[in-house]
Design a protein around this motif. Structure first.
Motif, PDB file in Angstrom:
ATOM      1  N   CYS A  53       0.851  -1.195  -0.007  1.00 48.38           N
ATOM      2  CA  CYS A  53       0.131  -0.047   0.300  1.00 48.38           C
ATOM      3  C   CYS A  53       1.129   1.539   0.143  1.00 48.38           C
ATOM      4  O   CYS A  53       1.974   1.268   0.510  1.00 48.38           O
ATOM      5  N   VAL A  54       0.454   2.384  -0.602  1.00 45.74           N
ATOM      6  CA  VAL A  54       0.789   3.538  -0.486  1.00 45.74           C
ATOM      7  C   VAL A  54       0.130   4.279   0.404  1.00 45.74           C
ATOM      8  O   VAL A  54      -1.023   4.037   0.181  1.00 45.74           O
ATOM      9  N   VAL A  55       0.796   4.588   0.548  1.00 41.53           N
ATOM     10  CA  VAL A  55      -0.223   6.303   1.980  1.00 41.53           C
ATOM     11  C   VAL A  55       0.267   7.907   1.769  1.00 41.53           C
ATOM     12  O   VAL A  55       1.572   8.053   2.531  1.00 41.53           O
ATOM     13  N   ASN A  56      -0.389   8.368   0.910  1.00 36.98           N
ATOM     14  CA  ASN A  56       0.019  10.099   0.471  1.00 36.98           C
ATOM     15  C   ASN A  56      -0.730  10.665   1.147  1.00 36.98           C
ATOM     16  O   ASN A  56      -1.316  10.638   1.458  1.00 36.98           O
ATOM     17  N   LEU A  57       0.291  11.087   1.453  1.00 37.77           N
ATOM     18  CA  LEU A  57       0.506  12.065   2.723  1.00 37.77           C
ATOM     19  C   LEU A  57       0.969  13.864   2.026  1.00 37.77           C
ATOM     20  O   LEU A  57       1.081  14.049   1.166  1.00 37.77           O
ATOM     21  N   ASP A  58       0.071  14.877   2.555  1.00 39.03           N
ATOM     22  CA  ASP A  58       0.854  16.613   2.703  1.00 39.03           C
ATOM     23  C   ASP A  58       1.631  17.369   2.601  1.00 39.03           C
ATOM     24  O   ASP A  58       2.463  16.429   3.541  1.00 39.03           O
ATOM     25  N   ASN A  59       1.705  18.005   2.124  1.00 39.79           N
ATOM     26  CA  ASN A  59       3.091  18.837   3.511  1.00 39.79           C
ATOM     27  C   ASN A  59       3.091  18.584   5.008  1.00 39.79           C
ATOM     28  O   ASN A  59       4.854  18.529   5.853  1.00 39.79           O
ATOM     29  N   VAL A  98       5.386   3.943   2.110  1.00 40.68           N
ATOM     30  CA  VAL A  98       4.765   2.774   1.549  1.00 40.68           C
ATOM     31  C   VAL A  98       5.294   2.052   2.392  1.00 40.68           C
ATOM     32  O   VAL A  98       5.881   1.485   3.813  1.00 40.68           O
ATOM     33  N   MET A  99       4.254   0.490   3.161  1.00 37.86           N
ATOM     34  CA  MET A  99       4.056   0.108   3.459  1.00 37.86           C
ATOM     35  C   MET A  99       3.736  -1.372   3.046  1.00 37.86           C
ATOM     36  O   MET A  99       2.770  -1.785   2.255  1.00 37.86           O
ATOM     37  N   HIS A 100       4.026  -2.360   3.292  1.00 38.67           N
ATOM     38  CA  HIS A 100       3.845  -4.308   3.035  1.00 38.67           C
ATOM     39  C   HIS A 100       3.594  -5.263   4.512  1.00 38.67           C
ATOM     40  O   HIS A 100       4.191  -4.502   4.616  1.00 38.67           O
ATOM     41  N   ASN A 101       2.982  -5.890   3.941  1.00 39.99           N
ATOM     42  CA  ASN A 101       2.909  -6.556   5.479  1.00 39.99           C
ATOM     43  C   ASN A 101       3.749  -7.910   4.972  1.00 39.99           C
ATOM     44  O   ASN A 101       4.223  -8.211   4.104  1.00 39.99           O
ATOM     45  N   HIS A 102       4.261  -9.026   6.035  1.00 44.04           N
ATOM     46  CA  HIS A 102       4.560 -10.203   6.123  1.00 44.04           C
ATOM     47  C   HIS A 102       3.397 -10.832   6.518  1.00 44.04           C
ATOM     48  O   HIS A 102       3.629 -10.820   8.073  1.00 44.04           O
ATOM     49  N   PRO A 103       2.828 -11.690   5.717  1.00 42.33           N
ATOM     50  CA  PRO A 103       2.306 -12.742   6.661  1.00 42.33           C
ATOM     51  C   PRO A 103       2.539 -14.024   7.559  1.00 42.33           C
ATOM     52  O   PRO A 103       1.858 -14.142   8.368  1.00 42.33           O
ATOM     53  N   SER A 104       3.508 -14.361   7.448  1.00 43.11           N
ATOM     54  CA  SER A 104       4.293 -15.499   7.877  1.00 43.11           C
ATOM     55  C   SER A 104       4.546 -14.301   9.556  1.00 43.11           C
ATOM     56  O   SER A 104       5.235 -15.135  10.970  1.00 43.11           O
ATOM     57  N   GLY A 105       4.628 -13.759   9.673  1.00 43.02           N
ATOM     58  CA  GLY A 105       5.750 -12.683  11.163  1.00 43.02           C
ATOM     59  C   GLY A 105       7.111 -12.609  11.262  1.00 43.02           C
ATOM     60  O   GLY A 105       7.248 -12.404  11.389  1.00 43.02           O
ATOM     61  N   ILE A 129       8.333  13.742  -4.900  1.00 44.23           N
ATOM     62  CA  ILE A 129       7.492  13.499  -4.053  1.00 44.23           C
ATOM     63  C   ILE A 129       8.708  12.197  -3.449  1.00 44.23           C
ATOM     64  O   ILE A 129       8.845  11.191  -3.325  1.00 44.23           O
ATOM     65  N   PRO A 130       8.490  12.944  -2.284  1.00 41.60           N
ATOM     66  CA  PRO A 130      10.108  11.791  -0.975  1.00 41.60           C
ATOM     67  C   PRO A 130       9.597  11.402  -0.537  1.00 41.60           C
ATOM     68  O   PRO A 130       7.814  10.792   0.020  1.00 41.60           O
ATOM     69  N   VAL A 131      10.137   9.364  -0.843  1.00 41.02           N
ATOM     70  CA  VAL A 131       8.949   8.521  -0.018  1.00 41.02           C
ATOM     71  C   VAL A 131       9.940   8.453   1.460  1.00 41.02           C
ATOM     72  O   VAL A 131      11.431   8.962   1.459  1.00 41.02           O
ATOM     73  N   LEU A 132       9.016   9.190   2.618  1.00 45.43           N
ATOM     74  CA  LEU A 132       9.758   8.838   3.539  1.00 45.43           C
ATOM     75  C   LEU A 132      10.318   8.002   3.961  1.00 45.43           C
ATOM     76  O   LEU A 132      10.904   7.652   5.006  1.00 45.43           O
ATOM     77  N   ASP A 133       9.587   6.667   3.942  1.00 47.17           N
ATOM     78  CA  ASP A 133      10.089   5.352   4.662  1.00 47.17           C
ATOM     79  C   ASP A 133       9.077   4.701   4.101  1.00 47.17           C
ATOM     80  O   ASP A 133       8.256   4.657   2.997  1.00 47.17           O
ATOM     81  N   HIS A 134       9.485   2.639   4.233  1.00 43.15           N
ATOM     82  CA  HIS A 134       8.590   1.493   3.418  1.00 43.15           C
ATOM     83  C   HIS A 134       9.336   0.634   5.056  1.00 43.15           C
ATOM     84  O   HIS A 134       9.649   0.593   5.309  1.00 43.15           O
ATOM     85  N   VAL A 135       7.896   0.993   5.392  1.00 39.33           N
ATOM     86  CA  VAL A 135       7.285   0.237   6.563  1.00 39.33           C
ATOM     87  C   VAL A 135       6.663  -1.471   6.653  1.00 39.33           C
ATOM     88  O   VAL A 135       5.501  -1.729   5.429  1.00 39.33           O
ATOM     89  N   ILE A 136       7.308  -2.605   7.132  1.00 44.16           N
ATOM     90  CA  ILE A 136       6.800  -3.329   6.653  1.00 44.16           C
ATOM     91  C   ILE A 136       5.991  -4.042   8.182  1.00 44.16           C
ATOM     92  O   ILE A 136       6.515  -3.775   9.722  1.00 44.16           O
ATOM     93  N   VAL A 137       4.637  -4.766   8.170  1.00 38.03           N
ATOM     94  CA  VAL A 137       4.113  -5.156   8.723  1.00 38.03           C
ATOM     95  C   VAL A 137       3.895  -6.498   8.927  1.00 38.03           C
ATOM     96  O   VAL A 137       3.590  -7.194   8.297  1.00 38.03           O
ATOM     97  N   GLY A 138       3.736  -7.351  10.753  1.00 39.20           N
ATOM     98  CA  GLY A 138       3.551  -8.544  11.055  1.00 39.20           C
ATOM     99  C   GLY A 138       2.633  -9.477  10.860  1.00 39.20           C
ATOM    100  O   GLY A 138       1.527  -7.955  10.282  1.00 39.20           O
ATOM    101  N   ASN A 139       2.098 -10.457  11.871  1.00 41.24           N
ATOM    102  CA  ASN A 139       0.972 -10.454  11.496  1.00 41.24           C
ATOM    103  C   ASN A 139       0.349 -10.012  13.134  1.00 41.24           C
ATOM    104  O   ASN A 139      -0.668 -10.821  13.369  1.00 41.24           O
ATOM    105  N   THR A 140       0.326  -8.730  13.761  1.00 43.54           N
ATOM    106  CA  THR A 140       0.394  -8.405  15.083  1.00 43.54           C
ATOM    107  C   THR A 140       0.592  -6.770  14.604  1.00 43.54           C
ATOM    108  O   THR A 140       2.048  -6.399  13.590  1.00 43.54           O
ATOM    109  N   PRO A 141      -0.305  -5.952  15.495  1.00 45.26           N
ATOM    110  CA  PRO A 141       0.323  -4.986  14.836  1.00 45.26           C
ATOM    111  C   PRO A 141       1.159  -4.420  15.527  1.00 45.26           C
ATOM    112  O   PRO A 141       2.541  -3.352  15.071  1.00 45.26           O
TER     113      PRO A 141
END
Length: 183
Positions: A53-59, A98-105, A129-141
């Motif tokens: 997923c991409v989260v679009n941000l303002d200034n 940018v965010m994506h998940n790893h269902p395996s955890g 359009i700077p990319v601030l981070d790429h965050v990977i989420v596991g199977n819990t928040p």
């Protein structure tokens, strides 16, 4: 069709539009990986396959919207850089996350994760359009990994990413001031 008709170059009109989807409510600026996970983590950690997923941000780093760019299998998701920036351009985003998940955890940053992040950063620099981070989420928040924090070398040229102030912006201001002084 005669030869003259075959050689005619016709204009095409491209009309893209954003279509509203599901809502995740947040007016809070996303200034850290933890803040990003508060907004998107619950949704991403419940998925049984990878989703980017991409989260679009303002200034001010406030979320404008998010876009599901890719849905993959249980351990990979293919995505093209152009598709990552499509919604950002259409909604006049100043920055993106940018965010994506790893269902395996498993919170290991793969070679592919690093490569696509580098490509996104380069494209973002080119399009301002700077990319601030790429965050990977596991199977819990509470299970997540920030590529910015774990691999800051990928974010070359030293974005002060989570404050949203790029070093190149200060260089541009310095150059502008020098031009004003020399005139």
């Amino acid at each position: 069709m005669n030869a003259a008709e075959k050689n005619v170059l016709k204009e095409v009109q491209v009309r893209l539009c954003l279509k509203p989807g599901d809502a995740l409510l947040s007016n809070v600026p996303i200034n850290s990986p933890q803040a990003a996970v508060k907004v998107m983590g619950e949704m991403l950690c419940r998925l049984d396959r990878e989703m980017l997923c991409v989260v679009n941000l303002d200034n001010q780093n406030r979320p404008i919207n998010y876009n599901v760019v890719s849905i993959g299998g249980i351990n990979s998701s293919l995505c093209e850089v152009g598709n990552i920036f499509k919604s950002a351009i259409l909604c006049n985003a100043a920055k993106l996350l940018v965010m994506h998940n790893h269902p395996s955890g498993v919170m290991k940053i793969s070679t592919e994760d690093k490569e696509i992040t580098m490509k996104m950063i380069q494209a973002g620099e080119f399009m301002d359009i700077p990319v601030l981070d790429h965050v990977i989420v596991g199977n819990t928040p509470d299970q997540y990994c920030s590529i910015l924090q774990k691999c800051p070398e990928i974010f070359n040229d030293g974005y002060k990413c989570m404050q949203g102030i790029a070093v190149r912006e200060s260089r541009f201001k310095e150059q502008s001031n020098e031009k004003e002084i020399s005139m």
